[in-house]
Design an enzyme around this catalytic site. Structure first.
Site, PDB file in Angstrom:
ATOM      1  N   ARG A  92      -1.557  -6.203  -8.705  1.00  0.00           N
ATOM      2  CA  ARG A  92      -1.576  -5.351  -9.894  1.00  0.00           C
ATOM      3  C   ARG A  92      -1.275  -6.103 -11.182  1.00  0.00           C
ATOM      4  NH1 ARG A  92      -0.992  -2.535  -5.652  1.00  0.00           N
ATOM      5  NH2 ARG A  92       0.165  -4.372  -5.072  1.00  0.00           N
ATOM      6  N   THR A  93      -0.227  -6.898 -11.194  1.00  0.00           N
ATOM      7  CA  THR A  93       0.197  -7.483 -12.477  1.00  0.00           C
ATOM      8  C   THR A  93      -0.849  -8.478 -12.976  1.00  0.00           C
ATOM      9  OG1 THR A  93       2.449  -7.222 -11.683  1.00  0.00           O
ATOM     10  CG2 THR A  93       2.149  -8.544 -13.669  1.00  0.00           C
ATOM     11  N   LYS A 118       1.234 -32.391  -7.386  1.00  0.00           N
ATOM     12  CA  LYS A 118       1.312 -33.866  -7.415  1.00  0.00           C
ATOM     13  C   LYS A 118       2.659 -34.335  -7.937  1.00  0.00           C
ATOM     14  CE  LYS A 118      -3.369 -33.955  -9.173  1.00  0.00           C
ATOM     15  NZ  LYS A 118      -4.057 -34.334 -10.407  1.00  0.00           N
ATOM     16  N   ARG A 130       4.471 -15.556 -13.617  1.00  0.00           N
ATOM     17  CA  ARG A 130       5.296 -15.023 -12.518  1.00  0.00           C
ATOM     18  C   ARG A 130       5.772 -16.209 -11.705  1.00  0.00           C
ATOM     19  NH1 ARG A 130       3.801 -10.220  -8.436  1.00  0.00           N
ATOM     20  NH2 ARG A 130       4.438  -9.084 -10.288  1.00  0.00           N
ATOM     21  N   HIS A 153      11.261  -7.628 -14.472  1.00  0.00           N
ATOM     22  CA  HIS A 153       9.800  -7.466 -14.513  1.00  0.00           C
ATOM     23  C   HIS A 153       9.517  -6.537 -15.701  1.00  0.00           C
ATOM     24  CE1 HIS A 153       5.702  -7.148 -13.412  1.00  0.00           C
ATOM     25  NE2 HIS A 153       5.812  -6.864 -12.121  1.00  0.00           N
TER      26      HIS A 153
HETATM   27  N1   CP Z   1       4.039  -4.077  -9.392  1.00  0.00           N
HETATM   28  C1   CP Z   1       3.753  -5.357  -9.129  1.00  0.00           C
HETATM   29  O1   CP Z   1       4.375  -6.289  -9.643  1.00  0.00           O
HETATM   30  O2   CP Z   1       2.717  -5.522  -8.237  1.00  0.00           O
HETATM   31  P1   CP Z   1       2.055  -6.915  -7.855  1.00  0.00           P
HETATM   32  O3   CP Z   1       3.084  -7.706  -7.084  1.00  0.00           O
HETATM   33  O4   CP Z   1       0.847  -6.582  -7.024  1.00  0.00           O
HETATM   34  O5   CP Z   1       1.712  -7.621  -9.127  1.00  0.00           O
END
Ligand code: CP
Length: 304
Positions: A53-54, A82, A103, A131
């Site tokens: 999703r993100t 590397k 992320r 998040h």
């Molecule tokens: N909600 C969320 O962070 O989903 P993903 O891990 O699929 O990005």
């Protein structure tokens, strides 16, 4: 204060008013998600942890606004493999892009990236910490379903210890006089640091171990996954992995305005028989991620 050129690492980097500014703009993208306003812009998405999703909602958001995406979704395909340092990687990518979305499994990595990058950085999840863009879309969704953000009873269920979406959403909701109901196994209770923040903001919270103790009194039921990847001992995970499974018959006699949210992915904590209920709202919630991320990036890139 303008959000132009600002990084978003913790939800507390934006004031309540700034968060509301993003939500308000997101409403206009919901009505009109295809615009040509990021034509000159390049956004780098660096995902050192899996995501559906993100990453894809960020990429969809940029594409629908006419911008370009560069990125890494598999750490083995970058020169980190590397032996290049994280610092050098970020410094290099910030020369190729106008904005970095990152992320990473380590808490603090997004903050570090924001300190070495020459362009703004958006935290798309750093370990068990925060998040914040999920929080903005959660706030947008709560407002969409309840018509308000304040004076709500909100239950959080599942992995409250490692759940970064829970940590940042609780902090944001402290601006709105909500009552919190935390449901978790004792091993996965909300960290003291987040409880401290709630107390400091003079909000009310209660702790439980059973969903049944809260389900009839709440407006929002925020389910979360017990996250296998955060456990160092697999036996501990096996013991508690099925602590909560929400089933359709459990929704009987719940409030009419109750909506069930989940940041997703789910494993088995929400049975598929819940999906057809009007109270299930997690797929719409994920869709809202596109509009909210369009709004956020437009403001940071100074095109709105
Ligand atoms: N909600 C969320 O962070 O989903 P993903 O891990 O699929 O990005």
């Amino acid at each position: 204060m303008s959000l132009k050129s600002r990084s978003l690492v913790s939800i507390n980097d934006f004031t309540k008013e700034e968060q509301l500014q993003v939500l308000e703009l997101a409403q206009s993208f919901e009505k009109n998600p295809v615009q040509d306003i990021l034509k000159e812009k390049v956004v780098a998405t660096l995902f050192f942890e899996p995501s559906t999703r993100t990453r894809l909602s960020f990429e969809s958001a940029v594409s629908r606004l006419g911008g370009k995406i560069i990125g890494v979704s598999d750490v083995t395909s970058s020169s980190l493999q590397k032996g290049e340092s994280f610092r050098d990687t970020i410094k290099t990518i910030s020369n190729y892009s106008d904005l970095i979305v990152i992320r990473h499994p380590k808490e603090g990595s997004a903050r570090f990236a924001s300190e070495v990058s020459s362009v703004p950085v958006i935290n798309a999840g750093d370990g068990a910490n925060q998040h914040p863009t999920q929080t903005l879309l959660d706030l947008f969704t709560i407002n969409q379903t309840q018509g308000k953000l304040d004076e709500l009873n909100v239950a959080f269920v599942g992995d409250l210890k490692y759940g970064r979406t829970v940590h940042s959403l609780v902090m944001a909701l402290c601006n709105f006089s909500c009552t919190f109901h935390f449901v978790s196994p004792v091993e996965l209770k909300l960290p003291d640091s987040v409880k401290f923040h709630i107390k400091e903001r003079k909000q009310k919270y209660f702790e439980y171990t059973k969903i049944e103790d809260v389900i009839k009194k709440v407006d929002i039921l925020y389910m979360t996954r017990i996250q296998k990847e955060r456990f160092s001992d697999p036996i501990e995970y096996e013991k508690i992995k099925n602590s909560y499974v929400l089933k359709n018959d459990m929704l009987e006699d719940t409030k009419e305005n109750l909506r069930i949210l989940h940041p997703m992915p789910r494993v088995n904590e929400i049975s598929e028989d819940v999906d057809d209920s009007i109270k299930a709202y997690y797929f719409q919630q994920a869709m809202n991620g596109v509009y909210v991320r369009q709004a956020l990036m437009s403001l940071i890139l100074g095109v709105k």
